[in-house]
Design a protein around this motif. Structure first.
Motif, PDB file in Angstrom:
ATOM      1  N   ALA A  37     -33.902  -8.126 -48.242  1.00 13.51           N
ATOM      2  CA  ALA A  37     -34.476  -9.290 -47.550  1.00 13.51           C
ATOM      3  C   ALA A  37     -35.984  -9.136 -47.357  1.00 13.51           C
ATOM      4  CB  ALA A  37     -33.781  -9.489 -46.206  1.00 13.51           C
ATOM      5  N   ARG A  38     -36.458  -7.912 -47.142  1.00 16.52           N
ATOM      6  CA  ARG A  38     -37.905  -7.677 -46.977  1.00 16.52           C
ATOM      7  C   ARG A  38     -38.705  -8.170 -48.175  1.00 16.52           C
ATOM      8  NH1 ARG A  38     -38.442  -1.639 -46.256  1.00 16.52           N
ATOM      9  NH2 ARG A  38     -40.473  -2.057 -47.143  1.00 16.52           N
ATOM     10  N   PHE A  39     -38.076  -8.169 -49.344  1.00 17.88           N
ATOM     11  CA  PHE A  39     -38.760  -8.573 -50.569  1.00 17.88           C
ATOM     12  C   PHE A  39     -38.218  -9.877 -51.130  1.00 17.88           C
ATOM     13  CE2 PHE A  39     -39.155  -4.023 -50.121  1.00 17.88           C
ATOM     14  CZ  PHE A  39     -40.527  -3.874 -50.210  1.00 17.88           C
ATOM     15  N   GLY A  40     -37.323 -10.531 -50.390  1.00 18.58           N
ATOM     16  CA  GLY A  40     -36.747 -11.786 -50.834  1.00 18.58           C
ATOM     17  C   GLY A  40     -35.897 -11.642 -52.073  1.00 18.58           C
ATOM     18  N   LEU A  41     -35.171 -10.533 -52.171  1.00 15.72           N
ATOM     19  CA  LEU A  41     -34.369 -10.237 -53.364  1.00 15.72           C
ATOM     20  C   LEU A  41     -32.902 -10.567 -53.160  1.00 15.72           C
ATOM     21  CD1 LEU A  41     -35.778  -6.710 -54.255  1.00 15.72           C
ATOM     22  CD2 LEU A  41     -36.246  -8.852 -55.455  1.00 15.72           C
ATOM     23  N   ALA A  42     -32.307 -11.154 -54.180  1.00 18.93           N
ATOM     24  CA  ALA A  42     -30.864 -11.312 -54.227  1.00 18.93           C
ATOM     25  C   ALA A  42     -30.291 -10.045 -54.864  1.00 18.93           C
ATOM     26  CB  ALA A  42     -30.496 -12.534 -55.067  1.00 18.93           C
ATOM     27  N   GLN A  43     -29.018  -9.797 -54.652  1.00 16.32           N
ATOM     28  CA  GLN A  43     -28.380  -8.590 -55.191  1.00 16.32           C
ATOM     29  C   GLN A  43     -28.605  -8.462 -56.702  1.00 16.32           C
ATOM     30  OE1 GLN A  43     -26.655  -6.020 -53.548  1.00 16.32           O
ATOM     31  NE2 GLN A  43     -26.770  -5.070 -55.553  1.00 16.32           N
ATOM     32  N   HIS A  44     -28.525  -9.571 -57.446  1.00 11.70           N
ATOM     33  CA  HIS A  44     -28.662  -9.503 -58.909  1.00 11.70           C
ATOM     34  C   HIS A  44     -30.099  -9.205 -59.371  1.00 11.70           C
ATOM     35  CE1 HIS A  44     -29.856 -13.721 -58.262  1.00 11.70           C
ATOM     36  NE2 HIS A  44     -30.508 -13.597 -59.403  1.00 11.70           N
ATOM     37  N   GLU A  45     -31.061  -9.211 -58.453  1.00 11.23           N
ATOM     38  CA  GLU A  45     -32.461  -8.927 -58.792  1.00 11.23           C
ATOM     39  C   GLU A  45     -32.862  -7.475 -58.519  1.00 11.23           C
ATOM     40  OE1 GLU A  45     -34.792 -13.013 -57.858  1.00 11.23           O
ATOM     41  OE2 GLU A  45     -33.794 -12.074 -56.121  1.00 11.23           O
ATOM     42  N   VAL A  46     -31.948  -6.688 -57.980  1.00  8.81           N
ATOM     43  CA  VAL A  46     -32.275  -5.327 -57.550  1.00  8.81           C
ATOM     44  C   VAL A  46     -32.666  -4.430 -58.717  1.00  8.81           C
ATOM     45  CG1 VAL A  46     -31.345  -3.233 -56.473  1.00  8.81           C
ATOM     46  CG2 VAL A  46     -30.994  -5.456 -55.396  1.00  8.81           C
ATOM     47  N   GLU A  47     -31.952  -4.485 -59.814  1.00  7.84           N
ATOM     48  CA  GLU A  47     -32.287  -3.604 -60.945  1.00  7.84           C
ATOM     49  C   GLU A  47     -33.683  -3.914 -61.486  1.00  7.84           C
ATOM     50  OE1 GLU A  47     -30.978  -0.712 -61.890  1.00  7.84           O
ATOM     51  OE2 GLU A  47     -29.731  -1.118 -60.147  1.00  7.84           O
ATOM     52  N   ALA A  96     -58.552 -17.643 -55.236  1.00 13.69           N
ATOM     53  CA  ALA A  96     -57.710 -16.449 -55.395  1.00 13.69           C
ATOM     54  C   ALA A  96     -56.655 -16.730 -56.447  1.00 13.69           C
ATOM     55  CB  ALA A  96     -57.036 -16.090 -54.069  1.00 13.69           C
ATOM     56  N   LEU A  97     -56.123 -15.652 -56.999  1.00  9.33           N
ATOM     57  CA  LEU A  97     -54.967 -15.775 -57.889  1.00  9.33           C
ATOM     58  C   LEU A  97     -53.715 -15.677 -57.033  1.00  9.33           C
ATOM     59  CD1 LEU A  97     -55.983 -13.594 -60.944  1.00  9.33           C
ATOM     60  CD2 LEU A  97     -55.633 -16.060 -60.910  1.00  9.33           C
ATOM     61  N   ALA A  98     -52.760 -16.529 -57.312  1.00  8.84           N
ATOM     62  CA  ALA A  98     -51.514 -16.546 -56.553  1.00  8.84           C
ATOM     63  C   ALA A  98     -50.361 -16.753 -57.525  1.00  8.84           C
ATOM     64  CB  ALA A  98     -51.542 -17.675 -55.523  1.00  8.84           C
ATOM     65  N   PRO A  99     -49.162 -16.340 -57.130  1.00  8.76           N
ATOM     66  CA  PRO A  99     -48.007 -16.579 -57.998  1.00  8.76           C
ATOM     67  C   PRO A  99     -47.797 -18.076 -58.189  1.00  8.76           C
ATOM     68  CG  PRO A  99     -47.415 -15.181 -56.126  1.00  8.76           C
ATOM     69  CD  PRO A  99     -48.808 -15.650 -55.899  1.00  8.76           C
ATOM     70  N   ALA A 100     -47.501 -18.480 -59.420  1.00  7.36           N
ATOM     71  CA  ALA A 100     -47.208 -19.889 -59.685  1.00  7.36           C
ATOM     72  C   ALA A 100     -45.907 -20.273 -58.995  1.00  7.36           C
ATOM     73  CB  ALA A 100     -47.110 -20.130 -61.186  1.00  7.36           C
ATOM     74  N   ASP A 101     -44.999 -19.318 -58.867  1.00  2.00           N
ATOM     75  CA  ASP A 101     -43.727 -19.538 -58.209  1.00  2.00           C
ATOM     76  C   ASP A 101     -43.611 -18.455 -57.143  1.00  2.00           C
ATOM     77  OD1 ASP A 101     -41.098 -19.693 -57.396  1.00  2.00           O
ATOM     78  OD2 ASP A 101     -40.251 -19.564 -59.394  1.00  2.00           O
ATOM     79  N   ARG A 102     -43.491 -18.818 -55.907  1.00  2.00           N
ATOM     80  CA  ARG A 102     -43.472 -17.857 -54.799  1.00  2.00           C
ATOM     81  C   ARG A 102     -42.254 -16.924 -54.822  1.00  2.00           C
ATOM     82  NH1 ARG A 102     -48.316 -17.691 -53.033  1.00  2.00           N
ATOM     83  NH2 ARG A 102     -49.216 -19.628 -52.341  1.00  2.00           N
ATOM     84  N   GLY A 103     -41.237 -17.260 -55.581  1.00  2.00           N
ATOM     85  CA  GLY A 103     -39.994 -16.511 -55.548  1.00  2.00           C
ATOM     86  C   GLY A 103     -40.023 -15.135 -56.168  1.00  2.00           C
ATOM     87  N   PRO A 104     -40.265 -15.023 -57.468  1.00  2.00           N
ATOM     88  CA  PRO A 104     -40.087 -13.725 -58.122  1.00  2.00           C
ATOM     89  C   PRO A 104     -41.023 -12.631 -57.598  1.00  2.00           C
ATOM     90  CG  PRO A 104     -40.241 -15.493 -59.734  1.00  2.00           C
ATOM     91  CD  PRO A 104     -40.599 -16.069 -58.401  1.00  2.00           C
ATOM     92  N   LEU A 105     -40.428 -11.483 -57.335  1.00  2.75           N
ATOM     93  CA  LEU A 105     -41.191 -10.342 -56.840  1.00  2.75           C
ATOM     94  C   LEU A 105     -42.276  -9.943 -57.834  1.00  2.75           C
ATOM     95  CD1 LEU A 105     -41.599  -8.126 -54.721  1.00  2.75           C
ATOM     96  CD2 LEU A 105     -39.807  -6.810 -55.881  1.00  2.75           C
ATOM     97  N   VAL A 106     -41.978  -9.979 -59.121  1.00  3.66           N
ATOM     98  CA  VAL A 106     -42.963  -9.571 -60.123  1.00  3.66           C
ATOM     99  C   VAL A 106     -44.210 -10.458 -60.048  1.00  3.66           C
ATOM    100  CG1 VAL A 106     -42.024 -10.934 -62.052  1.00  3.66           C
ATOM    101  CG2 VAL A 106     -43.273  -8.817 -62.509  1.00  3.66           C
ATOM    102  N   SER A 107     -44.060 -11.722 -59.752  1.00  4.43           N
ATOM    103  CA  SER A 107     -45.226 -12.613 -59.628  1.00  4.43           C
ATOM    104  C   SER A 107     -46.048 -12.267 -58.394  1.00  4.43           C
ATOM    105  CB  SER A 107     -44.784 -14.078 -59.556  1.00  4.43           C
ATOM    106  OG  SER A 107     -44.208 -14.475 -60.767  1.00  4.43           O
TER     107      SER A 107
END
Length: 166
Positions: A37-47, A96-107
């Motif tokens: 939850a700290r990183f806004g991750l779903a279980q399937h995004e952990v790997e 500033a540069l910002a993620p185009a989509d706030r969701g993905p951790l990689v962005s």
């Protein structure tokens, strides 16, 4: 692990992601619902998050002049697909540069790295040289030559090993 203060600005995200695993004990915060939850991750995004974390760790080890801890996907390859956009604050005109989509951790990580590059702080985020640690820390030393997350723990252990070897 460390008594150091958190990395500045957006680098705190990178530092906290790298520090989600304690190499000595093996505990991984991404194994818990709270940690995800700290990183806004779903279980399937952990790997994917773990792959990103270890690529970041390898880069932070390189910042400190150390070889990678293991074979990882190069960080540049992971961040290359992260869409970023230029944002402009209407009040003061700062951009500033910002993620185009706030969701993905990689962005979010890509945006944090871009901010740190602009601010000149990216190379000061390092990983502890102790093989049982590799904790991320922000090197605030004047010369930028910090080697350990903590002089009281990892630094003291390394000095004691060198002393005993003599």
């Amino acid at each position: 692990m460390s008594e150091r203060s958190a990395a500045p600005g957006a680098l705190a995200l990178v530092e906290s992601l790298v520090n989600t695993v304690d190499l000595e004990s093996g505990s991984d915060a991404l194994d818990t619902a709270e940690g995800r939850a700290r990183f806004g991750l779903a279980q399937h995004e952990v790997e994917q998050a773990r792959e990103l974390r270890e690529s970041l760790r390898a880069t932070l080890l390189a910042h400190a002049g150390h070889p990678p801890h293991r074979a990882v996907t190069p960080l540049g390859r992971l961040l290359a697909g992260a869409p970023l956009v230029v944002t402009v604050d209407e009040r003061d005109g700062t951009a500033a540069l910002a993620p185009a989509d706030r969701g993905p951790l990689v962005s979010r990580v890509a945006a944090a790295v871009a901010d740190a590059l602009v601010e000149g702080t990216w190379a000061r985020l390092k990983a502890c040289e102790a093989a049982t640690c590799h904790w991320a820390y922000y090197d605030r030393s004047p010369a930028g030559r910090g080697r350990w997350c903590s002089m009281q723990v990892c630094g003291a252990r390394a000095k004691m090993r060198r002393y005993r070897a003599k």
